[in-house]
Design a protein around this motif. Structure first.
Motif, short mmCIF file in Angstrom:
data_model
loop_
_atom_site.label_atom_id
_atom_site.label_comp_id
_atom_site.label_asym_id
_atom_site.label_seq_id
_atom_site.Cartn_x
_atom_site.Cartn_y
_atom_site.Cartn_z
N VAL A 69 0.24 0.39 -10.83
CA VAL A 69 1.56 0.20 -10.23
C VAL A 69 1.85 -1.29 -10.10
O VAL A 69 0.95 -2.13 -10.19
N ARG A 70 3.13 -1.58 -9.87
CA ARG A 70 3.55 -2.97 -9.69
C ARG A 70 4.25 -3.14 -8.34
O ARG A 70 4.82 -2.19 -7.80
N LYS A 71 4.22 -4.33 -7.85
CA LYS A 71 4.88 -4.65 -6.59
C LYS A 71 6.37 -4.36 -6.70
O LYS A 71 7.02 -4.74 -7.67
N GLY A 72 6.90 -3.65 -5.70
CA GLY A 72 8.32 -3.29 -5.70
C GLY A 72 8.62 -1.95 -6.33
O GLY A 72 9.76 -1.47 -6.26
N LEU A 81 -2.86 4.86 -8.39
CA LEU A 81 -2.52 3.49 -8.01
C LEU A 81 -3.35 2.46 -8.78
O LEU A 81 -2.80 1.49 -9.29
N PHE A 82 -4.65 2.66 -8.84
CA PHE A 82 -5.51 1.73 -9.57
C PHE A 82 -6.79 2.46 -9.96
O PHE A 82 -7.07 3.56 -9.46
N ARG A 83 -7.57 1.84 -10.83
CA ARG A 83 -8.81 2.47 -11.33
C ARG A 83 -9.92 1.44 -11.38
O ARG A 83 -9.73 0.35 -11.94
N PHE A 225 4.49 -2.18 -1.61
CA PHE A 225 4.86 -3.42 -0.93
C PHE A 225 4.12 -4.61 -1.52
O PHE A 225 4.69 -5.70 -1.65
N ASP A 226 2.85 -4.43 -1.91
CA ASP A 226 2.09 -5.54 -2.47
C ASP A 226 0.82 -5.02 -3.13
O ASP A 226 0.33 -3.94 -2.79
N ILE A 243 -0.84 -2.07 -0.96
CA ILE A 243 -0.17 -1.84 0.31
C ILE A 243 1.10 -1.04 0.03
O ILE A 243 1.94 -1.47 -0.76
N LEU A 244 1.21 0.11 0.66
CA LEU A 244 2.39 0.98 0.49
C LEU A 244 3.24 0.95 1.75
O LEU A 244 2.71 0.87 2.86
N LEU A 245 4.54 1.04 1.54
CA LEU A 245 5.48 1.24 2.64
C LEU A 245 6.09 2.63 2.46
O LEU A 245 6.97 2.82 1.63
#
Length: 333
Positions: A69-72, A81-83, A225-226, A243-245
């Protein structure tokens, strides 16, 4: 990335968040004072929007192979999300699978009894013993007849009787061995292998769970978010990476003067107004302590200077319209 640098990065992010709250608090108090001079203080309160962030981390350490994923970016619940590097957890899963298969093979082999060739050999031995038993029985009958006619001795009769009994015992022994060979292992052995297979199955599930922690997914829908790491960096276990919002992770924080506090209760409805729109919200929290305490003894003249923090959550349908740090004007409904 060194552990010290990672700690500094996370501490810096938390410090920025704390300073943002402080910076937003002073304008809110200033606006509260100005609103008290320009309008009826019972009609509105000043505040700001705040986000409740979700810090997504991996339970296992490893090198970051992919940031999915990317910020925003907006993601749905369950989105990867990541691996991280799957080793050594992937090897542990393969080993657990092989151990479980081995236990299953041993259990099946124990339950199937002796091999067909071994059973065939026992059957042949039993057939030979039956022939010998029948022959010994016939010889016993002949010796008994001859002994009755005083043609043979008692010694020969006793030998014939012993031979008949011996051959009959051999047949009985082979029958029992053949039955045991067809039964398979003892009940206790089969139960022990079944318990071992169950334990290995649990070990496999645990290994698979550890492997899944190398590829976390979004626990709920929201905004990225970041992202705190780059591909190739080594990430310690439990360290936040994304970081998720969440969509519902937004709330309004505003300040109410002490004289007006008695008229507010959790569950009351308020209206949040901001540049470009408004949203209905529900009061979810009223602080039991004053956010601002003047350095004087309380009196009927000074207690009106006290303000109390109140939090309200917007309706979920429009919560995403609020941006963390956004100034708000709150009015009762």
């Amino acid at each position: 990335m060194q552990p010290g640098i990672i700690t500094q990065r996370i501490a810096f992010a938390m410090m920025l968040k704390s300073r943002l709250r402080i910076l937003l608090l002073f304008p809110a108090l200033s606006l509260l004072i100005l609103s008290a001079c320009n309008r009826d203080p019972a009609t509105s309160w000043q505040g700001y929007a705040e986000g409740e962030y979700v810090y997504v981390a991996a339970q296992r350490s490893g090198r970051l192979l992919e940031m999915a994923v990317r910020k925003g970016e907006t993601v749905n619940a369950g989105t990867p999300l990541f691996r991280l590097d799957p080793e050594p957890e992937a090897t542990a899963v393969a080993e657990a699978q092989q151990r479980l298969e081995q236990a299953g093979f041993r259990r099946d082999d124990l339950g199937s009894g002796e091999r067909p060739s071994e059973i065939a050999a026992l059957q042949a031995q039993r057939e030979q013993a039956r022939v010998a038993r029948d022959l010994a029985q016939k010889e016993l009958i002949r010796q008994e007849s001859l002994f009755a006619e005083n043609v043979t001795s008692r010694e020969l009769l006793d030998r014939s009787r012993a031979a008949a009994q011996q051959t009959a015992a051999v047949v009985a022994e082979l029958d029992a061995r053949l039955t045991t060979a067809r039964l398979g292992g003892r009940i206790g052995q089969r139960q022990a292998l079944s318990a071992e297979a169950a334990a290995l199955g649990e070990a496999l599930r645990q290994a698979e769970w550890h492997l899944s922690q190398k590829s976390p997914t979004a626990p709920q829908s929201g905004l990225v978010f970041d992202t705190l790491f780059e591909v190739g960096e080594l990430i310690p276990s439990g360290t936040p990476v994304v970081i998720l919002l969440p969509e519902t992770g937004r709330k309004a924080r505003f300040y109410v003067p002490e004289p007006q506090l008695a008229g507010l209760h959790p569950g009351d409805k308020v209206m949040l107004r901001f540049d470009g729109g408004e949203l209905p919200a529900t009061i979810s929290f009223i602080s039991p302590q004053a956010e601002y305490t003047p350095p004087v003894i309380y009196s009927s003249d000074t207690r009106s200077k006290l303000v109390y923090l109140v939090e309200a959550r917007p309706d979920p349908a429009g919560a995403a319209r609020l941006k963390p740090g956004q100034p708000l004007e709150v009015t009762p409904q």
